[in-house]
Design an enzyme around this catalytic site. Sequence first.
Site, short mmCIF file in Angstrom:
data_model
loop_
_atom_site.label_atom_id
_atom_site.label_comp_id
_atom_site.label_asym_id
_atom_site.label_seq_id
_atom_site.Cartn_x
_atom_site.Cartn_y
_atom_site.Cartn_z
N GLU A 96 0.82 -1.19 0.00
CA GLU A 96 0.00 0.00 0.00
C GLU A 96 0.86 1.25 0.00
O GLU A 96 1.95 1.26 0.58
CB GLU A 96 -0.94 -0.03 1.20
CG GLU A 96 -1.99 -1.07 0.95
CD GLU A 96 -2.88 -1.32 2.13
OE1 GLU A 96 -4.06 -1.57 1.92
OE2 GLU A 96 -2.39 -1.26 3.26
N CYS A 139 3.36 8.39 1.23
CA CYS A 139 3.88 7.43 2.21
C CYS A 139 4.17 6.13 1.47
O CYS A 139 3.28 5.52 0.88
CB CYS A 139 2.84 7.22 3.32
SG CYS A 139 3.35 6.03 4.56
N CYS A 146 5.99 -6.98 7.24
CA CYS A 146 7.11 -6.54 8.08
C CYS A 146 7.44 -7.63 9.09
O CYS A 146 6.54 -8.30 9.61
CB CYS A 146 6.76 -5.25 8.82
SG CYS A 146 8.18 -4.58 9.73
N CYS A 150 6.11 -5.31 15.88
CA CYS A 150 5.66 -4.37 16.91
C CYS A 150 4.21 -4.71 17.26
O CYS A 150 3.39 -4.91 16.36
CB CYS A 150 5.77 -2.94 16.41
SG CYS A 150 7.45 -2.53 15.89
N CYS A 153 1.05 -2.67 15.81
CA CYS A 153 1.02 -2.34 14.38
C CYS A 153 0.32 -3.42 13.57
O CYS A 153 0.63 -4.62 13.70
CB CYS A 153 2.45 -2.16 13.88
SG CYS A 153 2.56 -1.93 12.09
N CYS A 369 -1.07 5.74 10.03
CA CYS A 369 0.11 4.99 10.47
C CYS A 369 -0.29 3.67 11.12
O CYS A 369 -1.15 3.64 11.99
CB CYS A 369 0.87 5.76 11.55
SG CYS A 369 1.64 7.23 10.97
N1 SAH Z 1 8.69 0.34 10.03
C1 SAH Z 1 9.08 1.68 10.22
C2 SAH Z 1 8.29 2.64 9.38
C3 SAH Z 1 6.81 2.39 9.22
S1 SAH Z 1 5.78 2.60 10.60
C4 SAH Z 1 8.99 2.06 11.68
O1 SAH Z 1 8.40 1.32 12.45
O2 SAH Z 1 9.53 3.10 12.04
C5 SAH Z 1 5.64 4.36 10.73
C6 SAH Z 1 5.28 4.83 12.15
O3 SAH Z 1 3.96 4.40 12.50
C7 SAH Z 1 6.21 4.27 13.22
O4 SAH Z 1 6.67 5.29 14.05
C8 SAH Z 1 5.32 3.32 13.99
O5 SAH Z 1 5.75 3.23 15.32
C9 SAH Z 1 3.97 3.96 13.84
N2 SAH Z 1 2.82 3.07 14.03
C10 SAH Z 1 2.75 1.75 13.78
N3 SAH Z 1 1.51 1.29 14.08
C11 SAH Z 1 0.79 2.35 14.51
C12 SAH Z 1 -0.57 2.52 14.93
N4 SAH Z 1 -1.43 1.51 14.94
N5 SAH Z 1 -0.96 3.75 15.31
C13 SAH Z 1 -0.11 4.80 15.24
N6 SAH Z 1 1.15 4.69 14.84
C14 SAH Z 1 1.62 3.48 14.48
FE1 SF4 Z 2 7.23 -3.01 11.07
FE2 SF4 Z 2 4.97 -1.89 11.94
FE3 SF4 Z 2 7.05 -2.15 13.59
FE4 SF4 Z 2 7.20 -0.39 11.59
S1 SF4 Z 2 5.78 -0.31 13.34
S2 SF4 Z 2 8.78 -1.89 12.21
S3 SF4 Z 2 6.00 -1.47 10.02
S4 SF4 Z 2 5.88 -3.84 12.67
#
Ligand code: SAH
Ligand code: SF4
Length: 379
Positions: A96, A139, A146, A150, A153, A369
């Site tokens: 996406e 974006c 991934c 996390c 996420c 995000c």
């Molecule tokens: N993988 C990279 C970049 C993509 S995520 C990273 O983790 O940095 C981009 C941002 O979105 C990151 O700061 C992540 O912590 C945040 N993020 C992930 N899931 C989210 C959610 N459900 N709500 C708000 N921010 C989120």
């Molecule tokens: Fe991967 Fe989501 Fe963690 Fe970013 S926030 S590193 S996309 S699992």
Amino acid sequence: MKPDSSKTLLGLDLKELSQLVEQAGEPTYRARQLFQALYGERVEAVDDLTTLPTTFREALTAEGRVIGLPKIENKFVSTDGTVRYLMSFPDAQSVETVWMPEGDGGEAGDGSEDEAAGDGAMAGEAPTQRHSWSRASICVSSQVGCAVDCQFCLTALLGVKRNLSAGEIVGQVSAVLKDNQAVPRQDRINLVFMGQGEPFLNYDNFMKSVRLLVEGIGIPASRMTVSTSGIVPRIQDFAAEPIRPRLAISLNAPNDEIRTRIMPINRKWNLSMLMEAAREYPLKSREVVTFEYVMLGGVNDSLENAREVLQLIRGIKAKVNLIAWNPGPEVPFQTPEQSQVLAFQKVLIEGGVPTFIRRPRGRDIFAACGQLKRTVSAS
Ligand code: SAH
Ligand code: SF4
């Protein structure tokens, strides 16, 4: 038939195009023409490479060469103007990419965070209003899924399917620019590598795509931001790159105990290693390190946590972006109250750290995000 990615032109740099041109027995200057057509003009098919002689185009076609732009499978348009694109590749994998217009017809500028905009307009640039928006951010995804896992996420639920090639990363930008009739050398376009995937776990392809985006598509690196979950050795490599986007680090927690709970990667590179890399990161003039902080209600959002964050980033030229957690099904967290986010922000600002609250874009279409990859059929 299995797609043959070695036939894809998008993603080749000038050196590789020169080799291709040489092998075809064509004069060297054709490499530059190809480079310009692929990245500057963003042509979609070999037949549209009209700066090349017909014989060369036919030879390329006979070899099975393709441009390799991703296909826009689906488009979801938010009430705030954000568009979430589902893009597919010849092997049927998809990612996406999100288009976020700002100003006038897009979201009104309200003083909240504008990711890669630290730079302002380029000297002498007088933006002409050709669209309903005055600037836009894209974006971009770096991997299919991934691996970082996390806990908050949505992308993490997929696991990692594969890395994207440099051409597939550039191709997302090309396709979105085309769909919105945007021209980077005339329109103000920012890129954020914050889509699906961890860019620093696909480092070489990601960096190659950055060079092609700068030199070919024409987006200055100062208008790009890459976000990493904290792959420390790659932060060190990135520091040494001559051309590089701005750096954002997903801090997300005030101490190791909470960070390990919500970001298992913290077991490998803990906060002291991460903060040391951030402290040593060589900033260019007017650059800062951005720390992103996803606020999870009752988990990492107390005022005591804010004071811990202040201690962590003390001495680093930094700013903080607070992101109230964007919900997703099967992800067991809570979005904090807005009052809590504001109180948290106040502690950081009073501690001397510029702190912004990221405005959620396209939550209604799951484009915000951490919400990417919600609606994919069979994957
Ligand atoms: N993988 C990279 C970049 C993509 S995520 C990273 O983790 O940095 C981009 C941002 O979105 C990151 O700061 C992540 O912590 C945040 N993020 C992930 N899931 C989210 C959610 N459900 N709500 C708000 N921010 C989120
Ligand atoms: Fe991967 Fe989501 Fe963690 Fe970013 S926030 S590193 S996309 S699992």
